[in-house]
Every structure is written in C-alpha cells, then in structure tokens.
Design a protein around this motif. Structure first.
Motif, mmCIF file in Angstrom:
data_model
loop_
_atom_site.group_PDB
_atom_site.id
_atom_site.type_symbol
_atom_site.label_atom_id
_atom_site.label_comp_id
_atom_site.label_asym_id
_atom_site.label_seq_id
_atom_site.Cartn_x
_atom_site.Cartn_y
_atom_site.Cartn_z
ATOM 1 N N ASP A 263 6.076 -18.921 7.529
ATOM 2 C CA ASP A 263 5.539 -17.772 8.252
ATOM 3 C C ASP A 263 6.233 -16.751 8.718
ATOM 4 O O ASP A 263 5.991 -15.544 8.502
ATOM 5 N N ALA A 264 7.566 -17.084 9.103
ATOM 6 C CA ALA A 264 8.609 -16.142 9.430
ATOM 7 C C ALA A 264 8.953 -15.293 8.392
ATOM 8 O O ALA A 264 9.214 -14.213 8.427
ATOM 9 N N ALA A 265 9.169 -15.972 7.074
ATOM 10 C CA ALA A 265 9.602 -15.217 6.123
ATOM 11 C C ALA A 265 8.484 -14.190 5.461
ATOM 12 O O ALA A 265 8.774 -13.016 4.973
ATOM 13 N N SER A 266 7.278 -14.475 5.557
ATOM 14 C CA SER A 266 6.132 -13.763 5.508
ATOM 15 C C SER A 266 5.820 -12.526 6.218
ATOM 16 O O SER A 266 5.809 -11.565 5.938
ATOM 17 N N ARG A 267 6.189 -12.784 7.476
ATOM 18 C CA ARG A 267 6.075 -11.840 8.616
ATOM 19 C C ARG A 267 7.191 -10.873 8.412
ATOM 20 O O ARG A 267 6.898 -9.545 8.210
ATOM 21 N N VAL A 268 8.487 -11.401 7.877
ATOM 22 C CA VAL A 268 9.471 -10.472 7.760
ATOM 23 C C VAL A 268 9.113 -9.538 6.519
ATOM 24 O O VAL A 268 9.422 -8.170 6.476
ATOM 25 N N ALA A 269 8.629 -9.959 5.484
ATOM 26 C CA ALA A 269 8.054 -9.374 4.202
ATOM 27 C C ALA A 269 7.211 -8.170 4.644
ATOM 28 O O ALA A 269 7.089 -7.123 4.128
ATOM 29 N N GLN A 270 6.197 -8.699 5.364
ATOM 30 C CA GLN A 270 4.948 -8.000 5.655
ATOM 31 C C GLN A 270 5.255 -6.724 6.647
ATOM 32 O O GLN A 270 4.849 -5.368 6.425
ATOM 33 N N THR A 271 6.143 -6.959 7.501
ATOM 34 C CA THR A 271 6.664 -5.893 8.504
ATOM 35 C C THR A 271 7.499 -4.943 7.989
ATOM 36 O O THR A 271 7.244 -3.645 8.246
ATOM 37 N N ILE B 123 12.554 -11.574 11.882
ATOM 38 C CA ILE B 123 13.712 -11.767 11.395
ATOM 39 C C ILE B 123 14.388 -12.697 12.493
ATOM 40 O O ILE B 123 15.086 -13.699 12.001
ATOM 41 N N ILE B 124 14.302 -12.642 13.693
ATOM 42 C CA ILE B 124 14.902 -13.606 14.810
ATOM 43 C C ILE B 124 14.112 -14.740 14.475
ATOM 44 O O ILE B 124 14.814 -15.766 14.724
ATOM 45 N N ASN B 125 12.791 -14.744 14.428
ATOM 46 C CA ASN B 125 12.119 -15.968 14.366
ATOM 47 C C ASN B 125 12.665 -16.747 13.068
ATOM 48 O O ASN B 125 12.466 -17.984 13.002
ATOM 49 N N LEU B 126 12.704 -15.979 11.914
ATOM 50 C CA LEU B 126 13.233 -16.557 10.558
ATOM 51 C C LEU B 126 14.606 -17.241 10.943
ATOM 52 O O LEU B 126 14.535 -18.628 10.549
#
Length: 523
Positions: free
Chosen positions: A401-409, A469-472
C-alpha cells in the motif's frame, strides 16, 4: 527419551521399593540429564510465498540494497530540525518509556523463572514458649522451651517443567525487546509525519491568505465600481461570496495546525504547543523522489519489530505446552529438615533431629483437568502461530500500500503542478481581458477560484507524497536502534526506581538482544 518411557521408568523404580534418599536423588538427576523436556520444541514457521513476493516499486533485492540501513531513515530528508525532534522524542516519549519499563518487568520475570530451578523451599522457623508449673507446697517453677528448624525442598526438573518455564520467560523477554523496537518505529514515523504535516498546513494557510488578499482587492474594486454605478450588484455579490468563502477556510486550517502541534508536543512529553523548535521554520516541503527508496528489499518484512514480537510470543506460548504436560506425571522432590528443640529443665536434654528423603506426588485423579489445560495451551499456541502469519501478511499489505501510494502521489504531483500553472496563466489572461473590457468579471472570479483550488491541491498532494514515503519506511520496519540499559529509561527515572526498590544488577547489566530470524537475514 519419550514421555511413555519416562513414566515407565518411574513406575519400575517405585516397584523396586528402593526409597533410599541418595539413590532417588541420583536416579532423578541422571534422568534429568538424559530426558528432553516435555512439549514441542518451537520452530518459527516458514513463509514460503515471501521469497517470490516483491512490490512493483522495487527491483529485485541485489547488491548493497539487501543490507540497506533504515535505522535513521529520517536523515535522508536533510532537515536538522526534524533530526533534533526525533532525538528528543526518543528520550522523552512516554510511550517509549513504558515500552522500556516492560523490558525491565520481563527481565525480572525471567529471573523468577530461572530461580524456580533451584530448591523451591528454603524455610527457617523458630519459636519459643514460657510456662509455669505448680509444685508441692504451692511453689511455682518457671521454665521455657525453644524450637528451631530449617527445611529445604527441591522438586527435580524431571519432566522439564522449569526448563520450559525459563524458555517461555526468555521468549517473553525477547518479545518485550522487539515491542520496544516497534515503539521506536512508530514514534519516528509519527514525529516525521506530524512535522511535515505542520509544514504542509502552514503552506496551505499561506496560499489561502495570498488568495484572500487577491480576492479582497477584487471585492474592493467591484464595491467601488458598484457605488459609482459602473458595475452591477451581481459582480459585487459574487466577489463578496468568493472572498468570504476563501476566508472561511483559514480557521479550519489553523485548527488543524494547532492540533498537529499539540500532537507533536504530546510525543515529546510536553504541554500543548510547547514547541520552540518550530518558531523559525518555514513552510518549505522537501522534494523527495520515489526512486530514493527504490531497491530496498521486501524481505525486510521478517525483521519488522512487530513481526519479530509475534514470533517470540508464539515461542513463549509453545513452552507453556510442556509446562502443562508436566502436570500429567509424578513430581519427584528431595526434602530435608534439621531441627533443634530445648528447654531449661535440667532433667530433659535438648534434642537435635535430622530428616531427609524423597517425596512423590501425582495427580492421578485429575478428572481431565490437566489434559484439558494442555489442550488449552495447544490452542493458544496455534492462535499465536496464526497471529504471526497474519502479522507477516499485514506487513506485506502495508508495504505494498505504501509503495503504491508513493508511486501514485508522485505521478499526481506533476499533473497538479501543470494544472496550477495553467490556472495561474488563465487568471492572468482573464484579469487582462477584464481590464481591457473584452470579458466580464465572472471570468476573473472563476480563474481566481480555480487557482486557489489547484494550489491547495498541489500542496496537499506534496504533503501526502512525503507522508507516503514516511509510511513506507515505517512499513519496512525502519527507525529502530538497539536499545541499551542506558538508553532504555532516563537516568532520573532509574535513580528513583533504585531508591524505591533493590533492583540488584538489573538496572546496570547489559541487555541480551534477540537472535536474528532464521528466515530472511536482511537488515
């Protein structure tokens, strides 16, 4: 030696009728050294699918990426204020102090379990009495009697009950260590998220205030034109509505800012708003590229502190099965007593008594209670194993989830920045055309509203990208460092505890660290 063979050995021994204390002690000690403890030997479950699983954001874990050090990932933002806040939080956070105190608690419990392997009964008793006896002629004779005894009893660890107890306590201690590490991970992520959340909110307030100034100027112009009869009331009311609408967003943003500051103060164990470190910061957000976290292997998942804690909790529960199974078999103990009794009557001598021998107890008629207790412990072990597997799955989900969020944001940011540039250009064109008389004022108002929305969305997304990124880093289990007894709790707290209670060496001796997981030795 199997449990059945162990039981038969005891029965044969009893049938021989050799109850000599020395022989029984020797037999018990020999059997103790030869027999393995009852119950299963814990082995951490393998997670077969993890070796092939890899989020799309990452390449295959090769080279130096396997040993990527995430213990101080926040330093990658190159922000001295953030570095300082996290150092202070690690010292002052109430949650981290509590986690450290739980390590001390489990350390003492491990000492209790270890002490059970030695003579369990060590009792010294003493008593005295005064009496008077009437003799012939009405004369009374006073005399006293005294008794003292020292009793010792040692239950032999015939079935490994106490060894399993030590095993369970040690695993619980290691679980407390990994729980403290998990608290470090969470604390670092919370401090960083709140810090950059504060900066993002400050920037949103600045954008709102800048737009408010622009819209207030438009409102003043339309009001003047209306008063001079050169413009309609519709333009005036539309300008007023937009101005007040933008103004209404600022109190909500200021409330969010105050709440973020208060939350950060709480993490630092301070009163609300006590953050002098933030007095001179600006609202600039760092430009962090998603590629800066690429290459970190997903196999870090098995070293996440919460996953390690789940594994150790399962190990602690596994040993409980052996402890419960030991109740099914006879308990063999050695006991001894040295006693003395005396009085001041001349015709009666003092008496010294010595007694020693074996003792056997066996819950023969347990009505299924002990067996059901074994079943209870086994069911709890299976629950702990499933909780471990669930923790691995949850960790994988959080990483993905965190990796996808980094990529999408990151993908959204370029689009939003382009949209903001377009709306700013649109506003400039609309203002010039209105001044030249080629378009009405509504086009200007629409362009102003669009510019405000796009600027706010761009800043919000940039803040979301940093938070992702922090969440990742948090999902990968980064942000913990090996705790020492010096860093576990503050010096002042340690001194208070030593003054209140005799802690022996537990507040000075170095902390034993958990061994590495068998599967996935990456850092």
């Amino acid at each position: 030696m199997s449990s059945q063979n162990q039981t038969q050995s005891v029965i044969n021994f009893l049938r021989c009728g050799r109850f000599n204390a020395c022989a029984l002690a020797a037999g018990a000690l020999l059997t103790l050294s030869a027999c393995a403890p009852l119950g299963p030997d814990y082995k951490e479950p393998q997670v077969d699918w993890l070796a092939q699983w890899q989020p799309e954001l990452y390449p295959s874990p090769t080279g130096s990426s396997v040993n990527a050090d995430l213990s101080q990932w926040w330093t990658r933002f190159n922000d001295p204020v953030l570095n300082d806040l996290i150092v202070k939080a690690r010292t002052e956070s109430p949650g981290l102090k509590i986690a450290g105190l739980r390590i001390l608690e489990s350390r003492a419990l491990a000492g209790v379990a270890s002490g059970a392997q030695y003579p369990q009964v060590q009792q010294l008793t003493a008593q005295g009495a005064y009496a008077g006896k009437k003799r012939g002629g009405g004369e009374y004779r006073d005399f006293t009697t005294s008794q003292a005894a020292f009793n010792i009893g040692w239950e032999m660890d015939f079935w490994g009950r106490f060894r399993r107890g030590v095993e369970s306590a040690d695993a619980a201690y290691f679980a407390s260590i990994t729980n403290q590490r998990d608290a470090q991970v969470l604390l670092a992520a919370q401090v960083a998220s709140l810090y950059y959340g504060i900066k993002a909110t400050m920037q949103r307030i600045e954008i709102a205030q800048n737009n408010l100034t622009l819209q207030e100027r438009s409102y003043d112009i339309t009001e003047q034109l209306f008063s001079e009869g050169q413009d309609s009331e519709l333009d005036l009311q539309q300008a007023k509505s937009q101005y007040l609408s933008t103004k209404a967003t600022i109190p909500g943003l200021r409330l969010a800012l105050q709440q973020q500051r208060n939350a950060l103060s709480a993490l630092l164990n301070r009163a609300p708003g006590d953050l002098p470190e933030l007095d001179n910061i600006d609202s600039t957000l760092p430009q962090v590229d998603a590629h800066s976290v690429a290459g970190i292997p997903a196999q870090l998942i098995l070293r996440r502190p919460d996953v390690r804690a789940a594994a150790w909790q399962a190990a602690a529960q596994s040993a409980q099965i052996g402890i419960a199974q030991a109740d099914l078999y006879p308990s063999l103990s050695l006991f001894g007593t040295v006693g003395w009794s005396g009085n001041d009557i001349d015709i009666v001598d003092d008496v010294i008594s010595v007694a020693a021998g074996p003792s056997l107890s066996w819950n023969i008629f347990n009505y299924g209670r002990i067996k059901n207790n074994v079943r209870i412990q086994d069911a709890r072990l299976q629950q702990a194993l499933e909780a471990y597997r669930a923790s691995v799955l949850n960790a994988a989900r959080e990483i993905d989830d965190a990796a996808s969020r980094v990529a999408q944001t990151q993908a959204s940011q370029q689009i939003l920045d382009d949209a903001l540039n377009a709306s700013q250009r649109s506003l400039a064109i609309a203002s010039r055309r209105y001044q030249e008389g080629y378009s009405d004022f509504q086009r200007v108002l629409d362009a102003q509203a669009s510019t405000f929305r796009q600027a706010d969305r761009a800043v919000s997304n940039r803040g979301d990208h940093i938070a992702a990124i922090i969440n990742l880093y948090q999902a990968l289990g980064g942000g913990w460092q090996e705790a020492s007894i010096e860093t576990l709790i503050p010096d002042a707290m340690r001194e208070t505890m030593e003054q209140r209670t005799d802690w022996g060496d537990l507040l000075q001796d170095s902390l034993a660290q958990p061994p590495e997981p068998e599967q996935g030795h990456t850092q």
